[in-house]
Design an enzyme around this catalytic site. Structure first.
Site, short mmCIF file in Angstrom:
data_model
loop_
_atom_site.label_atom_id
_atom_site.label_comp_id
_atom_site.label_asym_id
_atom_site.label_seq_id
_atom_site.Cartn_x
_atom_site.Cartn_y
_atom_site.Cartn_z
N GLY A 799 -46.59 8.62 70.16
CA GLY A 799 -47.81 8.58 70.96
C GLY A 799 -47.58 7.96 72.32
O GLY A 799 -46.46 7.87 72.79
N GLY A 802 -52.03 2.84 74.42
CA GLY A 802 -53.49 2.92 74.40
C GLY A 802 -54.02 3.95 73.43
O GLY A 802 -55.20 3.95 73.11
#
Ligand SMILES: *[C@@H]1O[C@H](CO)[C@@H](O)[C@H](O)[C@H]1NC(C)=O
Ligand SMILES: *[C@@H]1O[C@H](CO)[C@@H](O)[C@H](O)[C@H]1NC(C)=O
Ligand SMILES: *[C@@H]1O[C@H](CO)[C@@H](O)[C@H](O)[C@H]1NC(C)=O
Ligand SMILES: *[C@@H]1O[C@H](CO)[C@@H](O)[C@H](O)[C@H]1NC(C)=O
Ligand SMILES: *[C@@H]1O[C@H](CO)[C@@H](O)[C@H](O)[C@H]1NC(C)=O
Ligand SMILES: [Ca+2]
Length: 851
Positions: A799, A802
């Site tokens: 990913g 955040g």
């Protein structure tokens, strides 16, 4: 891209994709529910006044009821009068000595009506020969005809009053077909008729499928140009309650029909609403192609092909949760007869007919691959789904792919085969019912002396990168890359010789296969293990006192004297102040708090689109992660990820807003995109400006402790199929080590270091806190959580900053367990990724946002 390795769905801790057709078991359980309902209503009906009875009759008339005393029957749901049971038999009559005329294609014509009347009388006469069955006879209907030999499609309905329910068991398929065969034995002739009946079939059918030519039964004619139809009320206001519609599609003799659904949004429970498609004009299960429900994303449109010149589409809805329905396009296509192929190129690919549409039924194909004498062939399936309801995948009794005398069926994510010489024959067989997406196979020739130049040669014939050897993941599919390994420093050596990432030790998942990675952390024989890992006395489980710090010893206790306990920091607290012993009670679809507060504010964590698990690899599907947001900083483009928690609020990481440059904390510098799929196309995304950025006051930019920020949007989002909030867990929610979760983002791709255009996903597992802290040299605080890759060969990083780490609970809802924070998530698969622990930061998020 390296070789993308997916797991066989069965490998993933036994979790399966929801199969979209009813299995016999599903049917039984739905019957059980209905029988409860029935019992309840019977009791009620004694109590209520006559005026109310009318309502009940209406209610019974629309609720499917159960079938008692005949458990082996197929789908049978009742639409009859209150206490009656219904049996419907449908099938085909093949007629001789009669010519097909166009009038038979249209129910309004004299010719259609006359012949139907004669056939209906003939059926009635035939059924009258069995006095037991005939006692309950209601009606016989001819719904249509097809050409070739003239085939008439029929159904007959019997109503059995509940006072005679013992006779239900007399309705057996063999009794009915035996009776009908008598008609044929008698020559199939009836005095005064100009045709003979050559053959007849009938089988038990769902009573909801009993349309007559004047009850929502449409007759369509396919041609070489596309035509369309829709479900009633499509798309707005949506389909009405208890729709029962059928579309008969006919093509010219010798042709086939292709049916495509540009839009398909039907309730997500096939027990209630569904579309069934048949390779016949009658709704017989033995000619059923598929049954579907749910909201399909545009990347996974349903498309099916018939084997002959007819097709029946049946649409059934119940009386709640109406959806838009579907639009469908149909076209006449050449019939698939010859699909045999000889492939002589050194590499190439081939697929099941009409791939990625569903393959047609009744088809056999052979592909013969021939490469030069001194070469061999390796074949890999990029996609393999040949699935049927109730089929034992070890014997593949219906549809299958056969290679070198081995049959394959079901759903496979890693299937590769190597030849023994320079030829390979791949056979494909589809039988008369239930089809699926099929397969896409890629092959290439190789030199057996040097099968994988510069790479590791698996025993399956696959080549994998040498870095994937001995890394703890089964990249070859047969484990051959994990045999005879010397374990690295960050690996654990299993007793069976395999090397596994150290962070899989003590996570309560048997990663080694022999349990050795969990051995040294298990509790004594008289002890019970808390989800936190603590060992307690077995007799303290379910004793009404919390002994595990995470209260897991008092969760899921049956016959609990009291589900409420004294409040601690580990117990879920209802709004009325009462604390529960159950763990993770919020939004689990079962009301636990007396005031219902645990099930309030639960419009979260569900994906509007229905997704197919096998859509594997690392690219996400459209709408698969509808809470994912892309944060763009000024002209730099995508900079960080975030997640949607409400129409107005997002959660992200504090380190995305460093103080090094005051512009980072200026809301005006940022633009957010929700519902974004690829960074190359913003047209369908919802773009919003920021109104405020709030960073956790105790965020530490050196240790990354409290790495969380909340962002307020200037304008609210509009939720839709691709924009939807996730659920925030209660502070007491537990995500145990070993739980499989997903991290998503447009973060760098491991190989190139460039950003991914398409949203990426990676399946990861929660890591034991102690193990993670050790691996990360003691830098992990209690506000952090670790996870590591579950599958090998993943090319995307974990990913991006955040972005959310989300875990699915058994209720089907997705909860955010982490915010991507730091760690060496890229490339080095034996290193964990570190996340902000949302449960620890939950209080602060609530204070700031009210969510
Ligand atoms: C068949 O069923 C319908 C609806 O329940 C009923 O109105 C009709 O009278 C029945 N016909 C016969 C012949 O039993
Ligand atoms: C459909 O049925 C539901 C309840 O069963 C009811 O609330 C709703 O109003 C009905 N809709 C229509 C269009 O009749
Ligand atoms: C299949 O082969 C065609 C050319 O024959 C090629 O364009 C296509 O990319 C191949 N597909 C796959 C998945 O390898
Ligand atoms: C496929 O090949 C087998 C022999 O390998 C042959 O018996 C069979 O008839 C072939 N099927 C078709 C459809 O050509
Ligand atoms: C975490 O690992 C430690 C040491 O390896 C072990 O004692 C503990 O039980 C583990 N925790 C869990 C939840 O399994
Ligand atoms: Ca089949």
């Amino acid at each position: 891209m390296g070789s993308v390795v997916e797991f066989h769905p069965e490998d993933r801790n036994g979790r399966h994709e929801r199969v979209t057709f009813l299995t016999e078991k599903d049917k039984m359980s739905s019957r059980k529910r209905h029988s409860l309902l029935l019992a309840l209503l019977v009791i009620l009906s004694f109590l209520v006044l006559a005026g109310v009875a009318a309502f009940l009759i209406w209610y019974f008339a629309v609720r499917p009821s159960e079938v008692r005393g005949n458990p082996q029957v197929g789908p049978t749901k009742d639409i009859s009068a209150p206490s009656d049971q219904v049996r419907v038999y449908s099938g085909q009559l093949v007629l001789d000595d009669i010519e097909y005329t166009d009038s038979l294609g249209s129910p309004k014509t004299q010719g259609f009506r006359e012949l139907s009347k004669n056939l209906q009388d003939l059926l009635r006469d035939t059924y009258s020969k069995d006095t037991v069955l005939f006692k309950y006879y209601n009606t016989s209907v001819i719904t249509g005809y097809s050409e070739g030999s003239v085939v008439a499609y029929h159904w007959t309905r019997f109503d059995i009053p509940s006072s005679n329910s013992e006779d239900l068991s007399k309705f057996t398929d063999s009794r009915v077909t035996g009776l009908l065969r008598r008609l044929i034995r008698q020559g199939g002739v009836r005095s005064g008729l100009s045709f003979t009946v050559r053959s007849i079939t009938a089988s038990l059918t769902d009573p909801r499928m009993t349309n007559t030519p004047d009850s929502c039964l449409y007759t369509l004619r396919a041609t070489g140009s596309k035509q369309s139809f829709t479900s009633p009320g499509y798309p707005s206001p949506g389909y009405p309650n208890k729709s029962r519609c059928q579309w008969q599609i006919r093509a010219s003799k010798g042709k086939a029909i292709q049916l495509f659904f540009p839009d398909f949004d039907v309730e997500d429970d096939c027990d209630n609403d569904f579309v069934s498609i048949y390779d016949s004009l009658s709704p017989e299960e033995k000619h059923q192609l598929t049954q579907q429900c749910g909201n399909r994303p545009p990347t996974n449109n349903l498309e099916v092909v018939s084997s002959g010149s007819v097709m029946l589409v049946s649409f059934i809805s119940d009386s709640s949760f109406q959806h838009p329905g579907f639009s469908a396009e149909y076209i006449e296509i050449p019939r698939n007869t010859a699909c045999d192929q000889v492939l002589t190129d050194q590499s190439g690919n081939f697929s099941s007919p009409h791939y990625p549409s569903f393959y047609p039924p009744n088809l056999d194909c052979n592909w013969t691959i021939k490469v030069p004498e001194n070469m061999k062939i390796r074949l890999k399936f990029a996609m393999f789904r040949v699935r049927e309801p109730n089929i034992d995948i070890s014997d593949c009794g219906k549809d299958y792919v056969e290679i070198m005398s081995q049959k394959y069926c079901g759903e496979r994510s890693l299937l590769a085969v190597a030849s023994t010489d320079n030829t390979m024959v791949v056979k494909f067989h589809s039988d008369e019912s239930f089809t699926d997406k099929g397969f896409l196979a890629v092959y290439n020739a190789y030199d057996p002396q040097n099968p994988c130049p510069g790479q590791f040669a698996c025993n399956t014939g696959l080549c994998v990168k040498t870095t994937l050897r001995c890394d703890g993941w089964n990249d070859c599919g047969d484990m051959s890359d994990e045999m005879d390994c010397k374990c690295g420093e960050d690996q654990f050596k299993c007793d069976n010789g395999l090397c596994k990432p150290k962070y899989w030790v003590c996570d309560q998942v048997n990663d080694c296969g022999d349990g050795s990675d969990e051995k040294s952390c298990s509790c004594g024989t008289d002890q019970w293990k808390c989800e936190s890992g603590l060992c307690i006395d077995k007799n303290k489980v379910c004793d009404g006192t919390q002994d595990c710090t995470d209260h897991s010893d008092e969760a899921s206790c049956s016959n609990q004297g009291s589900p409420t306990v004294a409040c601690t920091e580990f117990t879920y607290k209802c709004r009325n102040g009462v604390c529960l012993s159950k763990s993770n009670p919020e939004c689990d679809n079962s009301p636990d708090c007396a005031d219902g507060s645990d099930e309030q504010d639960c419009n979260c964590g569900k994906r509007p689109y229905k997704h197919n698990r096998i859509v594997g690899g690392t690219n996400a599907d459209v709408g698969e992660w509808p809470w994912q947001v892309s944060l763009h900083f000024k002209t730099s483009g995508h900079t960080c990820g975030a997640s949607i928690i409400s129409e107005r609020w997002l959660v992200s990481a504090a380190h995305c807003f460093p103080t090094s440059n005051s512009e980072y904390r200026n809301p005006g510098s940022w633009l957010t995109y929700s519902g974004l799929y690829t960074q190359l196309d913003y047209s369908s995304a919802e773009s919003r400006k920021l109104k405020s950025i709030t960073v956790h006051p105790n965020y530490n930019s050196f240790t990354f402790d409290n790495d969380v920020a909340v962002l307020e949007l200037s304008d609210p989002l509009e939720f839709c199929s691709t924009v939807y909030p996730l659920c925030l867990p209660d502070a007491t929610h537990t995500f145990p080590a070993g739980k499989s979760c997903f991290v998503t983002g447009w973060g760098a791709l491991a190989e190139s270091g460039s950003l991914a255009n398409i949203l990426q996903k990676a399946e990861v597992k929660i890591i034991n806190d102690t193990v993670c802290d050790t691996m990360m040299s003691g830098e992990v605080t209690s506000r952090m959580l670790c996870s590591g890759y579950l599958t090998g060969g993943v090319d995307a990083c974990q990913g991006d900053s955040g972005g959310p780490l989300v875990c699915q609970e058994s209720s089907g809802r997705w909860f955010q367990s982490g915010i991507v924070s730091w760690g060496d998530g890229c490339a080095r698969r034996n290193k964990p990724g570190v996340y902000s622990r949302v449960t620890q930061l939950r209080g602060w998020i609530k204070e700031q946002t009210g969510i």
